[in-house]
Design an enzyme around this catalytic site. Structure first.
Site, PDB file in Angstrom:
ATOM      1  N   ASP A   1       0.839  -1.207   0.000  1.00 44.62           N
ATOM      2  CA  ASP A   1       0.000   0.000   0.000  1.00 44.62           C
ATOM      3  C   ASP A   1       0.874   1.257   0.000  1.00 44.62           C
ATOM      4  O   ASP A   1       1.978   1.245   0.548  1.00 44.62           O
ATOM      5  CB  ASP A   1      -0.920  -0.019   1.224  1.00 44.62           C
ATOM      6  CG  ASP A   1      -2.091   0.939   1.075  1.00 44.62           C
ATOM      7  OD1 ASP A   1      -2.339   1.418  -0.054  1.00 44.62           O
ATOM      8  OD2 ASP A   1      -2.746   1.221   2.086  1.00 44.62           O
TER       9      ASP A   1
ATOM     10  N   ARG B   1      -0.941   9.094  -9.907  1.00 49.70           N
ATOM     11  CA  ARG B   1      -0.856   7.873  -9.105  1.00 49.70           C
ATOM     12  C   ARG B   1      -0.119   6.738  -9.825  1.00 49.70           C
ATOM     13  O   ARG B   1       0.605   5.958  -9.207  1.00 49.70           O
ATOM     14  CB  ARG B   1      -2.263   7.392  -8.737  1.00 49.70           C
ATOM     15  CG  ARG B   1      -3.037   8.366  -7.860  1.00 49.70           C
ATOM     16  CD  ARG B   1      -4.468   7.907  -7.686  1.00 49.70           C
ATOM     17  NE  ARG B   1      -4.524   6.547  -7.178  1.00 49.70           N
ATOM     18  CZ  ARG B   1      -4.398   6.223  -5.892  1.00 49.70           C
ATOM     19  NH1 ARG B   1      -4.256   7.158  -5.000  1.00 49.70           N
ATOM     20  NH2 ARG B   1      -4.434   4.973  -5.517  1.00 49.70           N
TER      21      ARG B   1
ATOM     22  N   HIS C   1       2.590   3.433  -8.928  1.00 48.57           N
ATOM     23  CA  HIS C   1       2.491   1.999  -9.238  1.00 48.57           C
ATOM     24  C   HIS C   1       3.737   1.541 -10.009  1.00 48.57           C
ATOM     25  O   HIS C   1       4.256   0.460  -9.774  1.00 48.57           O
ATOM     26  CB  HIS C   1       1.237   1.713 -10.074  1.00 48.57           C
ATOM     27  CG  HIS C   1      -0.046   2.025  -9.338  1.00 48.57           C
ATOM     28  ND1 HIS C   1      -0.265   1.620  -8.044  1.00 48.57           N
ATOM     29  CD2 HIS C   1      -1.162   2.708  -9.715  1.00 48.57           C
ATOM     30  CE1 HIS C   1      -1.463   2.025  -7.652  1.00 48.57           C
ATOM     31  NE2 HIS C   1      -2.030   2.692  -8.644  1.00 48.57           N
TER      32      HIS C   1
ATOM     33  N   GLU D   1     -11.875  -5.362  -5.144  1.00 47.66           N
ATOM     34  CA  GLU D   1     -12.405  -4.003  -4.915  1.00 47.66           C
ATOM     35  C   GLU D   1     -11.679  -2.959  -5.770  1.00 47.66           C
ATOM     36  O   GLU D   1     -12.234  -1.894  -6.060  1.00 47.66           O
ATOM     37  CB  GLU D   1     -12.289  -3.616  -3.433  1.00 47.66           C
ATOM     38  CG  GLU D   1     -13.246  -4.371  -2.510  1.00 47.66           C
ATOM     39  CD  GLU D   1     -12.802  -5.800  -2.170  1.00 47.66           C
ATOM     40  OE1 GLU D   1     -11.615  -6.124  -2.389  1.00 47.66           O
ATOM     41  OE2 GLU D   1     -13.654  -6.594  -1.721  1.00 47.66           O
TER      42      GLU D   1
ATOM     43  N   ARG E   1     -11.847   1.405  -8.919  1.00 50.94           N
ATOM     44  CA  ARG E   1     -11.038   2.634  -9.086  1.00 50.94           C
ATOM     45  C   ARG E   1     -11.350   3.256 -10.451  1.00 50.94           C
ATOM     46  O   ARG E   1     -11.912   2.596 -11.336  1.00 50.94           O
ATOM     47  CB  ARG E   1      -9.554   2.289  -8.992  1.00 50.94           C
ATOM     48  CG  ARG E   1      -9.178   1.928  -7.591  1.00 50.94           C
ATOM     49  CD  ARG E   1      -7.689   1.940  -7.383  1.00 50.94           C
ATOM     50  NE  ARG E   1      -7.417   1.706  -5.966  1.00 50.94           N
ATOM     51  CZ  ARG E   1      -6.259   1.897  -5.375  1.00 50.94           C
ATOM     52  NH1 ARG E   1      -5.225   2.333  -6.079  1.00 50.94           N
ATOM     53  NH2 ARG E   1      -6.105   1.676  -4.094  1.00 50.94           N
TER      54      ARG E   1
ATOM     55  N   LEU F   1      12.274 -19.476  -4.861  1.00 50.77           N
ATOM     56  CA  LEU F   1      11.095 -18.801  -4.300  1.00 50.77           C
ATOM     57  C   LEU F   1       9.836 -19.025  -5.149  1.00 50.77           C
ATOM     58  O   LEU F   1       9.885 -18.916  -6.376  1.00 50.77           O
ATOM     59  CB  LEU F   1      11.399 -17.298  -4.245  1.00 50.77           C
ATOM     60  CG  LEU F   1      10.265 -16.359  -3.821  1.00 50.77           C
ATOM     61  CD1 LEU F   1      10.060 -16.424  -2.313  1.00 50.77           C
ATOM     62  CD2 LEU F   1      10.565 -14.912  -4.231  1.00 50.77           C
TER      63      LEU F   1
ATOM     64  N   ARG G   1      -5.075  -2.434   8.690  1.00 50.50           N
ATOM     65  CA  ARG G   1      -6.199  -3.343   8.421  1.00 50.50           C
ATOM     66  C   ARG G   1      -5.753  -4.393   7.407  1.00 50.50           C
ATOM     67  O   ARG G   1      -4.727  -4.212   6.744  1.00 50.50           O
ATOM     68  CB  ARG G   1      -7.418  -2.560   7.921  1.00 50.50           C
ATOM     69  CG  ARG G   1      -7.149  -1.619   6.779  1.00 50.50           C
ATOM     70  CD  ARG G   1      -8.411  -0.892   6.306  1.00 50.50           C
ATOM     71  NE  ARG G   1      -8.077   0.118   5.332  1.00 50.50           N
ATOM     72  CZ  ARG G   1      -8.031   1.429   5.580  1.00 50.50           C
ATOM     73  NH1 ARG G   1      -8.291   1.895   6.780  1.00 50.50           N
ATOM     74  NH2 ARG G   1      -7.705   2.281   4.623  1.00 50.50           N
TER      75      ARG G   1
ATOM     76  N   SER H   1      -7.840  -5.641   4.898  1.00 46.51           N
ATOM     77  CA  SER H   1      -8.457  -5.372   3.592  1.00 46.51           C
ATOM     78  C   SER H   1      -8.762  -6.617   2.761  1.00 46.51           C
ATOM     79  O   SER H   1      -8.401  -6.679   1.579  1.00 46.51           O
ATOM     80  CB  SER H   1      -7.575  -4.410   2.781  1.00 46.51           C
ATOM     81  OG  SER H   1      -7.520  -3.164   3.423  1.00 46.51           O
TER      82      SER H   1
ATOM     83  N   GLU I   1       1.776 -13.550  11.992  1.00 47.75           N
ATOM     84  CA  GLU I   1       2.194 -12.383  12.768  1.00 47.75           C
ATOM     85  C   GLU I   1       2.013 -11.155  11.878  1.00 47.75           C
ATOM     86  O   GLU I   1       2.465 -11.144  10.725  1.00 47.75           O
ATOM     87  CB  GLU I   1       3.666 -12.522  13.184  1.00 47.75           C
ATOM     88  CG  GLU I   1       3.915 -13.667  14.140  1.00 47.75           C
ATOM     89  CD  GLU I   1       3.256 -13.459  15.504  1.00 47.75           C
ATOM     90  OE1 GLU I   1       3.148 -12.296  15.937  1.00 47.75           O
ATOM     91  OE2 GLU I   1       2.838 -14.466  16.115  1.00 47.75           O
TER      92      GLU I   1
END
Ligand code: FPP
Length: 246
Positions: A17, A30, A34, A64, A68, A128, A191, A193, A204
């Site tokens: 975020d 914006r 990104h 959600e 946008r 990974l 939060r 989300s 954790e």
């Protein structure tokens, strides 16, 4: 920083975020945030590889996020297609296996194709496992999971009495992944989300004020050091946990 090699997280999940604010602080659109965010993704993927963390799961686009402004959604999809396509050689160099979770058929065709191609091109890698959460939300995943289980019951494949936590976990998008040990959210909000709601039962949680484009390996190392100082009790007492240690 001295980390205990015997107490490393196996699975780190991140809510990335703060891209928008990072850009706005610099007087930019914006989408520049990104774009810078993809550089942070590259750094953290590399860092997890170096630390031999087996699983990294990133919240790249939520169900959600479709709400946008269209221009931002389009820009994010273009960025994703480009990043997925461009990063395959680097993923292969670092032995990273790409994976994706979410309601992937909602993604534009071009994005689905780039994703399938990159997943196929990295399928043989043994380092990974990088999971991108795309058009993902925990409630959407759980709803799809419940429908799939209901269908299995309807066809007689499983009996209602056989449904337990292990069966449910096997119907989730994350069936092949262990639960996250650490959930990080950058950007200062505290939060979850709608991210990995089932899977973070015992994760954790770490909330970092750092905006995602500024998040770097030292921030990750600091969080892992804090993680190693926490006692994970899974409902037991501290005395029980200490008695169980080798
Ligand atoms: C949240 O920041 C971030 C997103 C909705 C998108 C995350 C995407 C990337 C980091 C780029 C592409 C990723 C990959 C895996 C190549 P925000 O826009 O909500 O920021 P704000 O809270 O400051 O507005």
């Amino acid at each position: 920083m001295n980390l205990d090699p015997n107490n490393m997280p196996k699975h780190v999940a991140i809510i990335m975020d703060g891209n928008g604010r990072w850009a706005k602080q610099r007087g930019m659109e914006r989408v520049f945030g990104h774009r810078e965010g993809t550089n942070a993704v590259r750094r953290i993927v590399r860092a997890c590889g170096e630390l031999q963390i087996p699983y990294l799961t990133l919240y790249a686009f939520s169900t959600e996020n479709w709400n946008r402004p269209k221009a931002e959604v389009d820009a994010l999809m273009t960025l994703l297609v480009q990043a997925i396509h461009d990063e395959v050689p680097e993923l292969n160099r670092n032995r990273v296996r790409l994976n994706a979770i979410g309601h992937l058929t909602d993604l534009p065709q071009q994005c689905q194709e780039a994703l399938s191609q990159a997943i196929a091109d990295t399928a043989g890698n043994t380092g990974l496992t990088l999971t991108l959460s795309l058009s993902y939300s925990g409630r959407n995943e759980l709803t799809r999971c419940m429908k799939a289980i209901a269908e299995s019951v309807a066809t007689g494949e499983i009996a209602p009495a056989d449904i337990d936590e292990r069966v449910i976990a096997g119907y989730l998008d994350t069936a092949l992944l262990p639960d996250p040990d650490i959930l990080i959210r950058t950007g200062g909000e505290q939060r979850v989300s709608n991210f990995l709601l089932w899977q973070i039962a015992y994760a954790e949680l770490f909330f970092s004020p750092v905006l995602w484009p500024d998040f770097n390996k030292p921030h990750l190392l600091d969080i892992i050091a804090q993680y190693q100082n926490r006692e994970r009790r899974y409902g037991k007492t501290s005395e029980q946990i200490k008695a169980e240690r080798p």
